[in-house]
Write a protein that holds these residues in place. Sequence first.
Motif, mmCIF file in Angstrom:
data_model
loop_
_atom_site.group_PDB
_atom_site.id
_atom_site.type_symbol
_atom_site.label_atom_id
_atom_site.label_comp_id
_atom_site.label_asym_id
_atom_site.label_seq_id
_atom_site.Cartn_x
_atom_site.Cartn_y
_atom_site.Cartn_z
ATOM 1 N N ARG A 30 0.824 -1.230 0.000
ATOM 2 C CA ARG A 30 0.000 0.000 0.000
ATOM 3 C C ARG A 30 0.846 1.263 0.000
ATOM 4 O O ARG A 30 0.328 2.360 -0.195
ATOM 5 N N SER A 31 2.149 1.091 0.202
ATOM 6 C CA SER A 31 3.004 2.263 0.342
ATOM 7 C C SER A 31 3.079 3.062 -0.965
ATOM 8 O O SER A 31 3.118 2.469 -2.053
ATOM 9 N N PRO A 32 3.096 4.412 -0.871
ATOM 10 C CA PRO A 32 3.152 5.224 -2.098
ATOM 11 C C PRO A 32 4.436 4.991 -2.897
ATOM 12 O O PRO A 32 4.463 5.239 -4.104
ATOM 13 N N VAL A 33 5.498 4.488 -2.239
ATOM 14 C CA VAL A 33 6.735 4.274 -2.999
ATOM 15 C C VAL A 33 6.741 2.922 -3.736
ATOM 16 O O VAL A 33 7.601 2.671 -4.566
ATOM 17 N N TYR A 34 5.732 2.094 -3.457
ATOM 18 C CA TYR A 34 5.679 0.791 -4.143
ATOM 19 C C TYR A 34 5.176 0.995 -5.569
ATOM 20 O O TYR A 34 4.111 1.568 -5.788
ATOM 21 N N GLU A 35 5.971 0.533 -6.528
ATOM 22 C CA GLU A 35 5.591 0.769 -7.930
ATOM 23 C C GLU A 35 5.305 -0.523 -8.685
ATOM 24 O O GLU A 35 5.148 -0.529 -9.894
ATOM 25 N N GLY A 36 5.265 -1.622 -7.979
ATOM 26 C CA GLY A 36 5.064 -2.919 -8.638
ATOM 27 C C GLY A 36 3.602 -3.164 -8.978
ATOM 28 O O GLY A 36 2.751 -2.291 -8.814
ATOM 29 N N PRO A 37 3.302 -4.375 -9.439
ATOM 30 C CA PRO A 37 1.920 -4.734 -9.794
ATOM 31 C C PRO A 37 1.017 -4.791 -8.566
ATOM 32 O O PRO A 37 1.485 -4.946 -7.452
ATOM 33 N N ARG A 38 -0.293 -4.639 -8.807
ATOM 34 C CA ARG A 38 -1.264 -4.749 -7.705
ATOM 35 C C ARG A 38 -1.328 -6.202 -7.252
ATOM 36 O O ARG A 38 -1.593 -7.094 -8.058
ATOM 37 N N LEU A 39 -1.085 -6.408 -5.964
ATOM 38 C CA LEU A 39 -1.042 -7.778 -5.459
ATOM 39 C C LEU A 39 -1.900 -7.905 -4.219
ATOM 40 O O LEU A 39 -2.040 -6.946 -3.459
ATOM 41 N N LYS A 40 -2.429 -9.110 -4.019
ATOM 42 C CA LYS A 40 -3.097 -9.367 -2.741
ATOM 43 C C LYS A 40 -2.285 -10.411 -1.979
ATOM 44 O O LYS A 40 -1.534 -11.185 -2.590
ATOM 45 N N VAL A 41 -2.440 -10.383 -0.667
ATOM 46 C CA VAL A 41 -1.755 -11.375 0.166
ATOM 47 C C VAL A 41 -2.800 -12.397 0.597
ATOM 48 O O VAL A 41 -3.860 -12.024 1.104
ATOM 49 N N ALA A 42 -2.530 -13.670 0.355
ATOM 50 C CA ALA A 42 -3.481 -14.716 0.761
ATOM 51 C C ALA A 42 -2.757 -15.748 1.620
ATOM 52 O O ALA A 42 -1.560 -15.971 1.448
ATOM 53 N N VAL A 43 -3.507 -16.317 2.551
ATOM 54 C CA VAL A 43 -2.927 -17.338 3.431
ATOM 55 C C VAL A 43 -3.774 -18.608 3.326
ATOM 56 O O VAL A 43 -4.995 -18.545 3.414
ATOM 57 N N VAL A 44 -3.104 -19.724 3.096
ATOM 58 C CA VAL A 44 -3.779 -21.021 3.189
ATOM 59 C C VAL A 44 -3.205 -21.711 4.414
ATOM 60 O O VAL A 44 -1.986 -21.778 4.576
ATOM 61 N N SER A 45 -4.069 -22.199 5.287
ATOM 62 C CA SER A 45 -3.576 -22.862 6.491
ATOM 63 C C SER A 45 -4.552 -23.958 6.906
ATOM 64 O O SER A 45 -5.657 -24.051 6.359
#
Length: 300
Positions: A30-45
């Motif tokens: 979410r940081s304004p300096v992040y310029e990479g692709p839009r990503l989500k974080v997922a957890v499988v447990s």
Amino acid sequence: MAFITITGFPCSGKSRRVGQLRAHLEIRLRSPVYEGPRLKVAVVSDDTLNIPRSVYGDGRAEKSARGALFTAVQRQMGQDTILIVDSMNYIKGFRYQMYCAAREHKLRVCTVFVAATQEQCKAWNASRQDGRAYAPETLENLMMRYEEPSSMVRWDSPLFTVPWIDEDVPIDDIWKAITEGNVKPPNAGTQAVPKAPTDALRTLEHTATTIVAAIMSEQASSGGIAGGRVTLSLSPTLKPTVNLPARSLTLSELQRLKRQFVTVHKKAITLGTTEKGVVDWSEESVAEKFASYIEGNLKP
Ligand SMILES: Nc1ncnc2c1ncn2[C@@H]1O[C@H](COP(=O)(O)OP(=O)(O)OP(=O)(O)O)[C@@H](O)[C@H]1O
């Protein structure tokens, strides 16, 4: 995009570390300096799949739980996701299986080893308040069976170890591995046309059998110990290399590795990963996979 394997003893604080890791990743994305692709974080447990801790006291239930975990992991792998698998992942062969799936999806990978002493895990288990404690004999048993990760084998590397006394996870190193690390191609050879599963199964069995025979014959012709980097001449065009320990290998240990390897990949084939068109079940690819499996699993 990326796949992070968590591994560690039962009740060693894995989910707690995953909580820290997830929070860091979300802040960075979410940081304004992040310029990479839009990503989500997922957890499988185990918890996201409602797998109770009691399965670890029953071999058959545990096996089917592992199957469910693997299916969920495969489903959620993707270019738009940083996927974390929060489970013990204590079997080398299982970590290898997930690593192969990640390669097939062209993901960056890393392994986080949540390290805690057996005494610490037992103490946390005994005072656990969330209703997810292990039966003491199951805990003991799992600790005995635990196969520690190693940065020397491809499927565990890069490997980050987080000792239980550390305040936080090494987020800078993990972030670098999952945003800048190498994306390994699904195989070392050419991208082959996907084969029908029946062909793939035949090639898998046949190539692994040929490699076992070639290692035994190499060993016999070098006076009982092959040792070191050995080139196996399977056919005029197929000459994989394998690093062998400097000792005499028995046919039965190689056959055991072959059976484990075939079982792991049979699952991948029958689960249909071949249909994505990125999996190579050619002889070259199977030979390379089996050679690296042997290297990682033969006792020194
Ligand atoms: N660093 C820590 N300090 C104090 N308590 C901790 C710490 N790490 C874990 N615990 C406690 O240990 C228990 C298990 O923690 P956690 O769920 O993170 O472990 P786990 O390895 O994910 O367990 P499981 O093997 O069941 O998945 C919890 O009750 C938690 O509060």
